[in-house]
Design a protein around this motif. Structure first.
Motif, mmCIF file in Angstrom:
data_model
loop_
_atom_site.group_PDB
_atom_site.id
_atom_site.type_symbol
_atom_site.label_atom_id
_atom_site.label_comp_id
_atom_site.label_asym_id
_atom_site.label_seq_id
_atom_site.Cartn_x
_atom_site.Cartn_y
_atom_site.Cartn_z
ATOM 1 N N ALA A 395 0.835 -1.204 0.000
ATOM 2 C CA ALA A 395 0.000 0.000 0.000
ATOM 3 C C ALA A 395 0.868 1.252 0.000
ATOM 4 N N GLU A 396 1.969 1.216 0.733
ATOM 5 C CA GLU A 396 2.889 2.345 0.762
ATOM 6 C C GLU A 396 3.435 2.617 -0.641
ATOM 7 N N SER A 397 3.750 1.545 -1.358
ATOM 8 C CA SER A 397 4.265 1.685 -2.713
ATOM 9 C C SER A 397 3.260 2.378 -3.624
ATOM 10 N N PHE A 398 2.004 1.971 -3.538
ATOM 11 C CA PHE A 398 0.990 2.582 -4.396
ATOM 12 C C PHE A 398 0.726 4.032 -4.015
ATOM 13 N N ALA A 399 0.726 4.323 -2.743
ATOM 14 C CA ALA A 399 0.508 5.705 -2.320
ATOM 15 C C ALA A 399 1.650 6.605 -2.804
ATOM 16 N N LEU A 400 2.891 6.147 -2.624
ATOM 17 C CA LEU A 400 4.044 6.932 -3.063
ATOM 18 C C LEU A 400 4.061 7.084 -4.581
ATOM 19 N N GLY A 401 3.815 5.979 -5.285
ATOM 20 C CA GLY A 401 3.823 6.046 -6.744
ATOM 21 C C GLY A 401 2.747 6.949 -7.291
ATOM 22 N N SER A 402 1.576 6.910 -6.680
ATOM 23 C CA SER A 402 0.484 7.772 -7.126
ATOM 24 C C SER A 402 0.790 9.243 -6.854
ATOM 25 N N LEU A 403 1.407 9.518 -5.720
ATOM 26 C CA LEU A 403 1.851 10.888 -5.441
ATOM 27 C C LEU A 403 2.886 11.320 -6.474
ATOM 28 N N GLY A 404 3.783 10.418 -6.835
ATOM 29 C CA GLY A 404 4.765 10.733 -7.862
ATOM 30 C C GLY A 404 4.126 11.019 -9.196
ATOM 31 N N GLN A 405 3.066 10.301 -9.503
ATOM 32 C CA GLN A 405 2.377 10.525 -10.773
ATOM 33 C C GLN A 405 1.700 11.891 -10.797
ATOM 34 N N GLU A 418 11.733 11.561 -6.924
ATOM 35 C CA GLU A 418 11.992 11.191 -5.539
ATOM 36 C C GLU A 418 10.909 10.255 -5.015
ATOM 37 N N LEU A 419 9.665 10.602 -5.261
ATOM 38 C CA LEU A 419 8.550 9.777 -4.811
ATOM 39 C C LEU A 419 8.515 8.440 -5.558
ATOM 40 N N THR A 420 8.827 8.490 -6.852
ATOM 41 C CA THR A 420 8.816 7.268 -7.656
ATOM 42 C C THR A 420 9.886 6.291 -7.186
ATOM 43 N N ARG A 421 11.069 6.806 -6.866
ATOM 44 C CA ARG A 421 12.131 5.940 -6.356
ATOM 45 C C ARG A 421 11.726 5.296 -5.028
ATOM 46 N N GLN A 422 11.073 6.063 -4.185
ATOM 47 C CA GLN A 422 10.605 5.504 -2.913
ATOM 48 C C GLN A 422 9.568 4.413 -3.154
ATOM 49 N N ALA A 423 8.682 4.632 -4.135
ATOM 50 C CA ALA A 423 7.674 3.624 -4.473
ATOM 51 C C ALA A 423 8.338 2.354 -4.975
ATOM 52 N N GLN A 424 9.373 2.500 -5.798
ATOM 53 C CA GLN A 424 10.116 1.345 -6.289
ATOM 54 C C GLN A 424 10.737 0.567 -5.131
ATOM 55 N N PHE A 425 11.337 1.287 -4.202
ATOM 56 C CA PHE A 425 11.986 0.633 -3.066
ATOM 57 C C PHE A 425 10.978 -0.161 -2.246
ATOM 58 N N SER A 426 9.807 0.427 -2.007
ATOM 59 C CA SER A 426 8.775 -0.276 -1.231
ATOM 60 C C SER A 426 8.311 -1.538 -1.948
ATOM 61 N N ALA A 427 8.150 -1.450 -3.272
ATOM 62 C CA ALA A 427 7.719 -2.625 -4.042
ATOM 63 C C ALA A 427 8.799 -3.699 -4.035
#
Length: 923
Positions: A395-405, A418-427
């Motif tokens: 869920a953290e990954s999707f929230a971060l990735g969506s914020l990045g989008q 920055e947000l996209t990289r964090q989403a990648q790390f969580s996934a």
């Protein structure tokens, strides 16, 4: 459950199991979590008065308190601590079940499944223990498998769960298992089975007067009706484009009925859930909003006989906007959802509901100027907090990735990255490639936008590698979501190919002055290129000296490899099963053409250009830029298809010459120098809808120069000469009317001609039944199966079929017949002589392009459009006569048959001979 989003969403869309998992809610699991942990507490205390047992009971109780507070990782730690101290097998089973529920809450499905398996095995081995809990455990484990896209496995478990629950008269578990079974069938696109299961669940829930289960079942039923209505709608659009107004009207009516029923079910679910279940009320409200928006977006509107909209309202509809009343309803629903979520404890359901709410506000609000105080960014940030509180990395990954989008859309690329990289790390933390690929793709787009081309290429390659690792799950996730392929998967491949083709050589000013250009390379290394490998070296034939070739200057090998991967994904997505993987294993992925003297001609249609790529027998590649947009070439090819089918006129000739000049003439000299034995086309998009044989150079058709074949992918195509020692055919035909299909008066003569030339067995009219076909295929080995009957290659596997005397035969049934022949030799050639391909959507051509793959045969002859008159018989007869000759390939046999038609003034129009195409092995 909580499955709000469907295939029409353009932002943060569902495609893989990740978001299906994200938006699930299991009311029975929540109840079981509380009940089972409480039962564990009581049983441990009752079983022993020892200090150790009491301590473990206290530890379990503390775990329960943490679980209820949404602190799932803490609950897991406490239960794992208590587990070694618990001796009673059934007590251990309860703790294993609790651990499974907690692991599911934080998105670790593999661990959840393993914990349930431990509990299940305890009950299966302990004959003294009651078997009643087993049904609930199987139900929960099955849902976890469904979350992973393994729906067939889930169905087997659920059928067992239903049997056990029924024998124990456990109606609550029966209702739950039937609901989960319906969701599994829904995910596979098996809508009738899904409706049956959900209706059974609803019936039992009403008998129990369980409002939570009733609301859940109503929502589930609504989702199935929406999905089936969307399928009808898609098929109706295709039928309308084909000019089949009657079928389009019938399908549209069916779509409208389904979506009207869905709205009633969602509204009833909301009303029911208000009594007990906030989560189901949220789900119903969100489902209702998406349905309202989807109906408006696709042009579906309920017609009211007793009311006329104002001119303003009609103008809003014509612009694709919602009516005022619908807008107000959506905003009220949003506010109610936010109110319900604000009062809910942190959970994975809450996290994903907030993400979904943000998506709705963004998507619907932007298009319809909704006045709402809700901000997508705030909702996503709140979801991020919830996800981190409960330790759900997915869920953290999707929230971060969506914020990045969101940041990407505003061109704040630094923050977006920055947000996209964090989403990648969580996934990556939870090994979730189904979500990881999204953020790799997002990173690639951002890098491309900021001019970092090489890094963008690397990011695209990483995204494709993630997609390849879950290719099977793309299919298993949801058949209805196959239509998302074009928005959520295909662009990754095409954007990479476009970026690779932006080399200096492709961008030179000299090239821009001409309509088509070529760039030739020779690869010394002829082994298949794999994404992520080191760049190859080659020889530039345009240079007099040997020089190194890097992937920046000569990207064509990578383009071809990416295109091959896309073709595999397209086919697997279209057919919705593992047939592509089977064919790939049988074909061995071999792409060597050295011993065949054939050339392969790839086409790549991108938004702003088309590339034709010629692969010579020795592995050298030449690419030709065609400066024509995707929209323009689609228009030109549709025009050619129309003229080719118009037998009464010669209008096709100018258009056939125009397309030849665009696509083939630039490579004509190279082809003449190579002198290939066969041209093998791997066509892209709209080009699959027309026969390359009919292209004309002003003097003659292309087939008059070369034998021609087509294949969906070189790696799927077996290339070995046919065995001439035993040519025998199972010749099958239907000449009589089978409503709504007219009689085929020439089929009898065709079947008799095939049998006379090749020998074998005939099944005509009443003898052409599914059971007779199965019986004959199991009795004997037939190298050739010739079927002369109405057939259609539609927009999906569901609308692709042949017409038998007793029933329609789906492509899946045909596949099963041809594959399950008890060790007999595989069918070498399948001929379908009276089929047609839907013209309205180039996706339908995937069916005919992949028919050999799907049917498990080496080669197929099929027709792009319906043609069954007296001309069919001599063409088919000549093809089989040629096929009996030594040293004549299938491609050459078809060429000779078509040349005979061209030489006959009665049959020389391409409407008669060109729709017959050879697919697969051309030797």
């Amino acid at each position: 459950m909580f499955r709000f989003r469907r295939r029409w969403l353009a932002w943060c869309l569902l495609f893989f199991v990740s978001l299906f998992f994200c938006l699930e809610f299991y009311p029975w699991s929540t109840e079981q979590a509380n009940q089972s942990v409480a039962a564990m507490d009581r049983s441990v205390i009752a079983s022993s008065s020892s200090g150790g047992a009491q301590l473990s009971a206290q530890t379990v109780q503390r775990g329960l308190e943490h679980y209820k507070a949404g602190k799932f990782t803490e609950a897991i730690a406490l239960w794992q601590q208590a587990l070694p101290q618990i001796s009673a097998a059934t007590d251990r089973a309860v703790v294993y079940s609790n651990l499974a529920l907690a692991y599911r809450q934080i998105g670790q499905l593999d661990r959840a499944i393993a914990q349930w398996e431990q509990a299940i095995q305890i009950y299966r081995k302990n004959n003294k223990a009651t078997q009643k809990p087993l049904a609930g455990l199987l139900t929960d484990q099955a849902q976890a498998y469904s979350d992973l896209g393994q729906h067939r496995r889930a169905i087997i478990l659920l059928q067992s769960a239903i049997e056990i629950a029924t024998s124990n008269q456990d109606q609550l578990i029966q209702a739950a298992a039937q609901g989960a079974l319906g969701n599994a069938h829904w995910a596979l696109g098996e809508y009738e089975k899904a409706l049956t299961a959900h209706q059974t669940s609803l019936k039992i829930s009403r008998e129990l007067n369980n409002y939570t289960y009733i609301a859940t079942a109503l929502n589930n039923l609504g989702n199935v009706y929406v999905s089936r209505g969307s399928r009808y709608e898609y098929q109706a659009n295709s039928a309308a484009l084909e000019g089949n107004d009657k079928e389009a009207a019938q399908l549209t009516q069916s779509a409208n009925q389904d979506k009207t029923e869905a709205r009633k079910l969602f509204e009833e679910s909301v009303q029911t859930a208000q009594k007990v279940a906030n989560s189901e009320e949220v789900r119903g409200l969100m489902n209702l909003n998406w349905l309202i928006f989807r109906n408006q977006e696709t042009g579906f509107r309920e017609r009211q006989s007793n009311g006329v909209r104002s001119n303003l309202e009609q103008r809003r509809i014509d612009k694709g906007q919602l009516t005022n009343s619908d807008q107000n309803l959506i905003v009220r629903n949003w506010n109610r959802v936010k109110e319900l979520l604000s009062g809910a404890a942190d959970s994975r359901d809450k996290a994903y509901a907030l993400i979904n709410l943000a998506e709705q506000v963004l998507k619907i609000g932007q298009l319809n100027q909704q006045s709402s105080n809700l901000q997508p960014s705030s909702l996503l940030e709140e979801s991020l907090v919830v996800a981190r509180n409960i330790g759900d990395a997915r869920a953290e990954s999707f929230a971060l990735g969506s914020l990045g989008q969101l940041q990407e859309a505003t061109k704040d690329y630094g923050k977006a990255m920055e947000l996209t990289r964090q989403a990648q790390f969580s996934a990556q933390q939870i090994n979730a490639p189904d979500s990881l690929y999204r953020w790799q793709w997002q990173a690639a787009r951002i890098l491309k936008a900021t001019g970092e081309k090489q890094k963008a290429i690397a990011a695209y390659e990483q995204a494709i590698a993630s997609l390849q690792s879950i290719r099977g799950d793309i299919v298993a996730a949801n058949k209805e979501l196959q239509f998302d392929f074009r928005e959520q998967v295909e662009p990754v491949y095409r954007e990479l190919m476009a970026l690779l083709l932006e080399s200096p050589l492709q961008q030179s000013s000299e090239q821009k002055k001409t309509n088509t250009q070529k760039h030739k390379i020779v690869n010394q290394d002829l082994a298949p290129f794999s994404l992520g490998s080191k760049p190859r070296h080659g020889i530039n034939e345009q240079s007099s000296a040997k020089s190194e070739v890097n992937s920046e200057s000569f990207p064509i090998n990578k383009v071809v490899d990416t295109l091959e991967l896309l073709k595999l994904a397209e086919l697997q997505n279209f057919f919705g099963d593992e047939c592509v993987q089977v064919a790939l294993s049988q074909g061995g992925g071999n792409t060597d053409l050295t011993n065949t003297n054939a050339v392969v001609i790839y086409s790549v249609i991108l938004d702003n250009q088309t590339q034709m790529i010629l692969r010579s027998p020795n592995g050298s590649m030449t690419n030709y830029l065609v400066a024509i947009s995707k929209q323009s070439i689609e228009k030109e090819i549709d025009q050619l298809r129309y003229f080719l089918e118009s037998r009464a006129t010669e209008e096709y000739l100018a258009q056939a010459q125009k397309i030849y000049d665009l696509l083939i003439r630039p490579m004509a000299a190279d082809l003449a120098a190579i002198k290939p034995s066969t041209l093998v086309f791997i066509n892209d998009g709209v080009l699959r809808k027309v026969p390359m044989a009919a292209l004309h150079d002003g003097k003659e058709f292309l087939v008059q120069k070369y034998p021609i074949a087509t294949t969906p992918s070189l790696s799927l195509t077996a290339r070995k000469p046919r065995d001439r020692s035993h040519l025998e055919a199972l010749s099958v035909g239907l000449s009589v009317e089978r409503s709504p299909f007219a009689p085929l008066v020439n089929v009898k003569a065709e079947v008799e001609a095939v049998n006379k030339i090749i020998g074998g067995t005939e099944l005509l009219d009443k003898a052409f039944t599914l059971s007779n076909l199965r019986s004959q295929l199991q009795k004997r080995s037939y190298p050739i199966v010739h079927i002369a009957t109405h057939g259609k290659f539609g927009v999906d596997a569901e609308s692709t079929f042949l017409v038998g005397y007793d029933q329609r035969i789906t492509i899946e049934q045909l596949d099963n017949l041809l594959r399950s022949r008890r060790g007999r030799e595989p069918v070498e050639l399948l001929t379908l002589s009276a089929c047609q391909t839907a013209t309205g959507d180039d996706r339908s051509a995937l069916g005919i392009a992949g028919v050999a793959v799907r049917a498990g045969v080496e080669s197929a002859i099929a027709t792009l459009w319906y043609i069954n008159d007296q001309s069919t018989v001599p063409l088919i007869a000549e093809f089989y006569r040629q096929l009996r000759q030594p040293n004549i390939s299938k491609a050459e046999a078809l060429r000779q048959a078509q040349l005979k038609m061209i030489a006959d003034e009665n049959y020389n129009h391409p409407a008669v001979w060109s729709p017959f195409i050879l697919i697969g092995n051309w030797l």
